[in-house]
Enzyme design. Structure first.
Site, PDB file in Angstrom:
ATOM      1  NE  ARG A  55     -46.506 -30.521 -29.173  1.00 25.89           N
ATOM      2  CZ  ARG A  55     -46.596 -31.453 -28.223  1.00 25.89           C
ATOM      3  NH1 ARG A  55     -45.678 -32.357 -28.086  1.00 25.89           N
ATOM      4  NH2 ARG A  55     -47.632 -31.480 -27.406  1.00 25.89           N
ATOM      5  CB  THR A  56     -47.063 -23.417 -29.440  1.00 29.00           C
ATOM      6  OG1 THR A  56     -47.660 -24.367 -30.321  1.00 29.00           O
ATOM      7  CG2 THR A  56     -47.086 -22.040 -30.097  1.00 29.00           C
ATOM      8  CE  LYS A  84     -56.438  -9.101 -10.286  1.00 33.84           C
ATOM      9  NZ  LYS A  84     -55.509  -7.985 -10.047  1.00 33.84           N
ATOM     10  NE  ARG A 105     -51.816 -22.488 -28.227  1.00 38.51           N
ATOM     11  CZ  ARG A 105     -51.240 -23.661 -28.489  1.00 38.51           C
ATOM     12  NH1 ARG A 105     -51.277 -24.635 -27.593  1.00 38.51           N
ATOM     13  NH2 ARG A 105     -50.610 -23.852 -29.631  1.00 38.51           N
ATOM     14  CG  HIS A 142     -51.298 -23.024 -34.225  1.00 39.48           C
ATOM     15  ND1 HIS A 142     -50.206 -22.198 -34.001  1.00 39.48           N
ATOM     16  CD2 HIS A 142     -51.171 -24.068 -33.361  1.00 39.48           C
ATOM     17  CE1 HIS A 142     -49.456 -22.737 -33.050  1.00 39.48           C
ATOM     18  NE2 HIS A 142     -50.016 -23.865 -32.647  1.00 39.48           N
TER      19      HIS A 142
HETATM   20  C1  NCD Z   1     -51.897 -27.926 -31.783  1.00 38.32           C
HETATM   21  C2  NCD Z   1     -52.745 -26.781 -31.277  1.00 38.32           C
HETATM   22  O1  NCD Z   1     -52.567 -26.302 -30.160  1.00 38.32           O
HETATM   23  O2  NCD Z   1     -53.591 -26.348 -32.073  1.00 38.32           O
HETATM   24  N1  NCD Z   1     -50.777 -28.153 -30.978  1.00 38.32           N
HETATM   25  C3  NCD Z   1     -49.623 -27.469 -31.265  1.00 38.32           C
HETATM   26  O3  NCD Z   1     -49.572 -26.259 -31.217  1.00 38.32           O
HETATM   27  N2  NCD Z   1     -48.568 -28.195 -31.664  1.00 38.32           N
HETATM   28  C4  NCD Z   1     -52.653 -29.167 -32.066  1.00 38.32           C
HETATM   29  C5  NCD Z   1     -53.491 -29.764 -30.968  1.00 38.32           C
HETATM   30  O4  NCD Z   1     -53.508 -29.298 -29.836  1.00 38.32           O
HETATM   31  O5  NCD Z   1     -54.123 -30.763 -31.273  1.00 38.32           O
END
Ligand code: NCD
Length: 312
Positions: A55-56, A84, A105, A142
């Site tokens: 999703r993100t 590396k 991320r 997040h």
């Molecule tokens: C979440 C995350 O990555 O923190 N997912 C997301 O971004 N929608 C929640 C999760 O992974 O449980």
């Protein structure tokens, strides 16, 4: 710039006027999503994902493309120089030479701050103005998920004041609930139920913030009391943060919501997804099951964040 931050690392940077502005802008984006909103034409997003994401990542990329921009994407460590031994700082500064905005991320807590700090130093030296957006750093934060959660609550409940919100599941390792608790604590009349197994309680620093703001909360170790809330926010037990696989196995299905558990109660049911058994599929047809709408809201909210941080 219409928000108080240059980089978005933590939900604690977001003020009430920032949130109001972004919610309003996201609503406009959503209304016009099928028209060509070309405000980021020729701009490039570097989308760096060193942990799995559906999703993100895709909603960031869809948001960028819907604004007329383009995307450079890294998916996993194996094709990145980080494997590396390159530092996050070097990697970020290099990407700032190729892109106009960076989202990342990364599994390490604090990695987002490292990247943003590196860009600030780079800016002092070179004048480069590339903003950084945290797409999840370890089990820390997040913030863009929290903003889309806020947007979803506003849409589903019609308000953000005077709400009883239950945050449930893995409150220790779930980064989305850490950021969301912060954003919600800006609103009047907020009240929380924090439901988790004993081993997965909300970290003290989040509770301290609620105490400092005099926000009432109750910690419980069962799902049942959480179902009485206006918003029932479910989360996945974060398997990848466990040192002992047996401990994960013991806790993974501590809280499972089935349609029959709801009785005549109708909380707005949310989940950042992916779900791995916490919400039975018999909940999906209910009108108050909001998690797929929530996932879709990621696009207009990230459109609003990208356009705003790029000064458009
Ligand atoms: C979440 C995350 O990555 O923190 N997912 C997301 O971004 N929608 C929640 C999760 O992974 O449980």
């Amino acid at each position: 710039m219409n928000v108080s931050f240059r980089h978005l690392v933590s939900a604690s940077q977001v003020t009430r006027p920032d949130a109001d502005f972004l919610m309003q802008r996201a609503a406009e984006m959503e209304k016009n999503i099928n028209d060509s909103i070309d405000v980021l034409r020729w701009k490039i997003l570097a989308s760096l994902f060193y942990e799995p994401s559906t999703r993100t990542r895709f909603s960031f990329e869809a948001a960028m493309r819907r604004l007329g921009g383009q995307v450079l994407t890294a998916d996993g460590f194996q094709f990145s120089s980080l494997i590396k031994g390159e530092s996050i700082e070097d990697n970020t500064v290099v990407m700032a030479g190729y892109a106009d905005v960076i989202t990342m991320r990364h599994p390490a807590n604090g990695s987002a701050k490292q990247a943003a700090d590196a860009l600030d130093l780079h800016r002092q030296r070179t004048g480069s103005e590339v903003p950084f957006i945290n797409a999840g750093d370890g089990n820390n934060e997040h913030p863009t998920q929290a903003l889309l959660d806020l947007y979803t609550i506003q849409k589903e409940c019609g308000r953000l004041d005077n709400l009883h919100v239950a945050l449930t599941g893995d409150l220790k390792n779930g980064r989305t609930v850490h950021s969301l608790a912060h954003l919600l604590s800006m609103y009047e009349g907020m009240r929380f139920t924090l439901a988790s197994p004993q081993q997965l309680k909300m970290p003290e620093h989040v509770l301290d913030e609620l105490r400092a703001k005099n926000i009432p909360f109750e910690e419980v170790d069962a799902l049942e009391p959480a179902i009485d809330a206006d918003v029932l926010y479910m989360t996945r037990v974060q398997k990848e943060r466990f040192e002992q696989p047996e401990e994960y196995e013991r806790l993974k299905h501590a809280f499972v919501l089935k349609a029959a558990d709801l009785g005549d109660r109708k909380p707005v049911i949310m989940h950042p997804l992916p779900r791995v058994g916490e919400i039975a599929t018999d909940v999906d047809p209910l009108p108050n099951a909001a998690y797929f709408r929530q996932a879709q809201n990621g696009v207009p909210v990230r459109m609003a964040i990208l356009a705003t941080l790029l000064g458009k």
